[in-house]
Structures are given as C-alpha cells and as structure tokens.
Design an enzyme around this catalytic site. Structure first.
Site, PDB file in Angstrom:
ATOM      1  N   GLU A  80     -14.938 -20.764  35.881  1.00 22.82           N
ATOM      2  CA  GLU A  80     -14.959 -20.829  34.419  1.00 22.82           C
ATOM      3  C   GLU A  80     -15.560 -22.162  33.987  1.00 22.82           C
ATOM      4  O   GLU A  80     -15.521 -22.518  32.822  1.00 22.82           O
ATOM      5  CB  GLU A  80     -13.574 -20.582  33.817  1.00 22.82           C
ATOM      6  N   CYS A 112      -9.167 -17.372  35.990  1.00 17.12           N
ATOM      7  CA  CYS A 112      -8.751 -17.883  37.304  1.00 17.12           C
ATOM      8  C   CYS A 112      -8.909 -16.879  38.438  1.00 17.12           C
ATOM      9  O   CYS A 112      -8.474 -17.167  39.551  1.00 17.12           O
ATOM     10  CB  CYS A 112      -7.305 -18.362  37.249  1.00 17.12           C
ATOM     11  N   HIS A 235      -1.319 -16.409  42.418  1.00 12.66           N
ATOM     12  CA  HIS A 235      -2.012 -17.368  41.566  1.00 12.66           C
ATOM     13  C   HIS A 235      -0.999 -18.396  41.078  1.00 12.66           C
ATOM     14  O   HIS A 235       0.162 -18.061  40.798  1.00 12.66           O
ATOM     15  CB  HIS A 235      -2.695 -16.686  40.382  1.00 12.66           C
TER      16      HIS A 235
END
Lengths: 346, 133
Positions: A80, A112, A235
């Site tokens: 990103e 992400c 994550h």
C-alpha cells in the site's frame, strides 16, 4: 499442488520505541504498550522504500531457492506504499533480480493482504502449469498520521515467496480459501499522505469477522482442527487482535508465539503475516503444519494450510529473519520524522 | 542534478546488478564497464561481467555537506570498495557512521534509492554496500 520453493524476509535496521512516540504526544507509554502490545517498530532508512525492501527480500528468496533467475514466470508485489502511483514496483524488482524480460509482473494493492493475494495468484498459475515458478512479495513502508494510533504501529518490512511445484517445495501449500466483503474500516484516498480508519470499527466487523471467516471456512473445507497444526500465523496490526483470535479459537500460546513478531517490529502491512510465516519457516521441522490467515482492510482474509517437507532441512540459514530483527538502532523522534519525510520543505 | 531518462535507463545493468566488464585475454575486471581493454587494446576481448557485490573497504570518508539530492542524507559514508572479483568501485555504505567503518571491513551489496530528481520525477535506484556482520 504447489508449494514454497524459497522465501526471504527483510526488516530495516532502524527502530523507534512506542514510549519515544508517546512522549511527543503526551500519551501514557504503558497504556500504549499494553493496549497495542507494540514495544517498538521498524523504520525505513532515508534511502529505503517498498521497492528496495522488496528487492532485499527477493534476493534472499532467490538464494534460498537456488533456481535460475530467468525461471521466474510471474512476479507480483503487494503493497500500500508503492513508490510510484503509476510505474510498477514489480518491474524494478524483476530487473534487479535479473528475471527480465520473459515474465509477467504486476503490482497489487489490498491494504495489508496484497502479499498473500500474490501467493494465491502464483499458486493458480503454477497449478495450471502456466508458469513453473512465481514470486509473490509483500512489502511496505507504512504511513501513520503523526499523533494517530497508527503512528505506533505503521512499520516497514518485506517478505518474498517463490511458489513452484510441490515436489521442489520446502513447504506445500495444501489449500487456500478467502473471505471478502466491502467493509470501510481503513482507507487512503488518492493524494492523501496518510490513511484514515474507523477506530474501533476496525475490530469486530473488519479484522475479526474476516479472519474468523477465512479460518473457519478453510478448516471446514479441509475437515481439519486446531490440534492438527503446530503453528498459527495471523495478520498482526497489533499484538492484541491476533492474541484475541487465538484465545477465541483455543490456540495454545506457544503455537502463536513464533509467528507473532508485531511487538518488536510493528505492523509491516502487506509483509505482516508473510514475515510471521518466514519466522516460523526459519524454525519449522519436516512434517510440521502451519495455518496462516492474512487480513487486508477493505476487507478480506486469505487462509492457507501449509505442510513443511524434508526439503526445509536444506534451507540456507545465512539470512534468517532474526538477523534483521536483532540488528537494530534506535531513533529519536526528530530523526524518525526526518526519515519519514514529515518535515515541511524536505 | 538531473540525469536524462535515456542515460538512467542505459545504466540500469551496472546500477541494479553491478554489471561491469572483464577482458578474457588478460583476465582484468573493470567497473564501470569498459568497451575496450586499456591493457590489451586491439587484442583484448571484453565481455559483460556481473559482480557478486561482495568485497572489502579499500578506503572511506564521511560526507557532511552533500550535493543537491543528497543533502538530507548527511552525514553518510562513501567508500572505495575492492570487489571480491578484482575491480574497485565507489559506493555509499548504508546504515553506518564513520566510527563503524574500518579499512578492510567486509561488505555486501545492497539495493537502495540513490536519488529522486523531484516529486514528479523518476526515482533512481542502485547498488550501495552494507557492512557484513
């Protein structure tokens, strides 16, 4: 079926402690450290960006895989923080590796989880025999608005995975499943320097719903259970979220520990779960199984079931992730602001 | 310090992959690449040669007043690196201060941003060196 033929991980040398940031904004450092579970985060040097981090990780992955550089048929870079709005990071990485010109390449963006989306794309291309090897990279130099909660977590790092046939793999990608919806939990509009987020909305309707959705979806699809896995990687936007997921799923702490590195490097965005996986692969033994779930705001999760093979014993141990995590230098907030380009007129 | 797009593009092999040249006749290695071997002249046989990036510090200094495009990186260390394969080249040593570097220290190649002409211009990437630990 495809698998991981090689992998590489890289984290910049510089760190800033949560308490150093908290001091500037008059926050209680203990409340930050306990609330987010982040002690310090990795900061890119002034001459590092998502492209240079991706090249570092990719070169280590190529050394580990020991494959000819012109054998890479596809290269995807998820980020990103691509340095250009238009001009692919993937082209510079491919050129720096010497993998040009006979390959397909593209940049991906899914907050992400763009790195794991690249892994899935390579899996499909390898399984369909469209390519022999593909490389998927998650690389980010994440931005957090000064004073915002994100400033404590937005970090930098990269992880690269070479996906190839399972008989050449050090870890087989047994199966994958994704869970995707339109969820406005975190975003950055064009030309905006910093992302915006929905505060607490980033929790239950975003991170937890998608991570759990992908987790249960793949477990049910494969008719598997927690007991059959040795490691779990989720994550990690902070330490609190993945720990809460593990608690809810009754995953023992020791099965989460090696894949949870956010407390000491911060949230490396597209590289976050891939770096957690790299840390696990640095230690894993043949026959062990790993369950990984990424998450990207917007929002979606990719779940993977991974089985380590005998080939892991031959991995090159010259550049473990721990080498980059342990070699560090702390920054003052003033120097950190300079490296992040936060001063006007720079 | 703007560089033409064509020049930047032509130098990608040497900047991204440390590609120099070597004379197959006298076995001398060159960086940056030469198209004629100055030792062998017409008898020379020059070919492309890719350096590993491994080498050691031959000499070094610290830049405290950088040229345009480098002024925010100061202080930074630049060094003459004796490449493992035989040529010498000039490069920045990243993530290090003057006190960290000694003549003879082993280094490895790394890939970093060199400079960016302006916010709307191209970003120049290339090799630098990192102390090997």
């Amino acid at each position: 079926m495809s698998g991981i033929v090689g992998y590489g991980a890289y984290v910049p040398k510089y760190r800033i402690k949560s308490e150093t940031i908290a001091e500037v904004w008059g926050e209680d450092p203990d409340r930050i450290k306990e609330g987010l579970g982040i002690l310090e985060k990795a900061v890119p040097a002034i001459d590092e960006d998502a492209t240079t981090l991706a090249v570092e990780a990719a070169r280590i992955a190529m050394k580990r895989a020991g494959i000819p550089r012109d054998s890479i048929g596809a290269l995807y870079v998820g980020s990103e923080s691509h340095p250009y709005a238009v001009k692919p990071t993937a082209c510079a990485v491919a050129q720096a590796l010497g993998a040009v010109p006979n390959l397909t390449a593209a940049d991906l963006e899914f907050a992400c989880k763009a790195g794991t989306a690249g892994i899935q794309m390579c899996m499909g291309m390898v399984d369909s025999k469209m390519i022999h090897y593909g490389m998927a990279i998650g690389s980010d130099t994440a931005q957090g608005r000064p004073g915002d909660a994100l400033e404590y977590s937005a970090a930098a790092g990269a992880a690269a995975y070479i996906i190839g046939p399972n008989d050449e793999s050090m870890a087989i990608l047994e199966d994958t499943l994704s869970y995707t919806t339109d969820t406005p939990d975190f975003w950055r509009r064009p030309k905006a320097d910093f992302p915006s987020h929905g505060g607490r909305f980033t929790g239950p309707p975003a991170y937890f719903k998608h991570v759990m959705g992908a987790f249960y979806g793949l477990m049910q699809k494969m008719d598997e259970k927690v007991e059959n896995y040795d490691y779990f990687v989720f994550h990690q936007p902070n330490a609190k979220f993945p720990q809460a997921v593990a608690k809810q799923l009754k995953i023992p702490k020791e099965k989460l520990a090696d894949g949870l590195i956010v407390p000491i490097i911060g949230n490396t965005y597209s590289a976050a779960s891939p770096l957690g996986l790299a840390n696990v692969l640095d230690k894993a033994e043949p026959g062990q199984r790993i369950f990984m779930v990424s998450f990207g705001s917007g929002a979606g999760s990719d779940a993977f079931s991974i089985k380590v093979t005998d080939k892991i014993k031959n991995r090159d141990r010259a550049y473990p992730l721990s080498k980059f995590i342990n070699e560090k230098e702390y920054l003052s907030y003033a120097i950190y602001s300079k490296l992040k380009g936060n001063y006007k007129g720079m | 310090m703007k560089e033409s797009i064509a020049l930047m593009w032509r130098r990608l092999p040497e900047r991204y992959k440390l590609i120099g040249s070597a004379c197959e006749n006298c076995k001398t290695h060159y960086f940056p690449p030469r198209s004629i071997c100055p030792k062998c002249r017409r008898k020379g046989k020059i070919s492309r040669f890719e350096y590993s990036g491994e080498g050691k510090v031959y000499s070094f200094t610290e830049i405290s007043a950088g040229p345009i495009g480098f002024e925010h990186q100061t202080p930074y260390v630049i060094a003459i690196i004796e490449l493992a394969e035989g040529a010498k080249c000039l490069g920045q040593i990243v993530d290090a201060r003057l006190a960290d570097v000694k003549i003879g220290d082993p280094v490895e190649g790394t890939f970093r941003k060199i400079q960016s002409d302006d916010p709307e211009g191209p970003i120049h990437y290339g090799f630098k060196f990192r102390l090997k630990k």
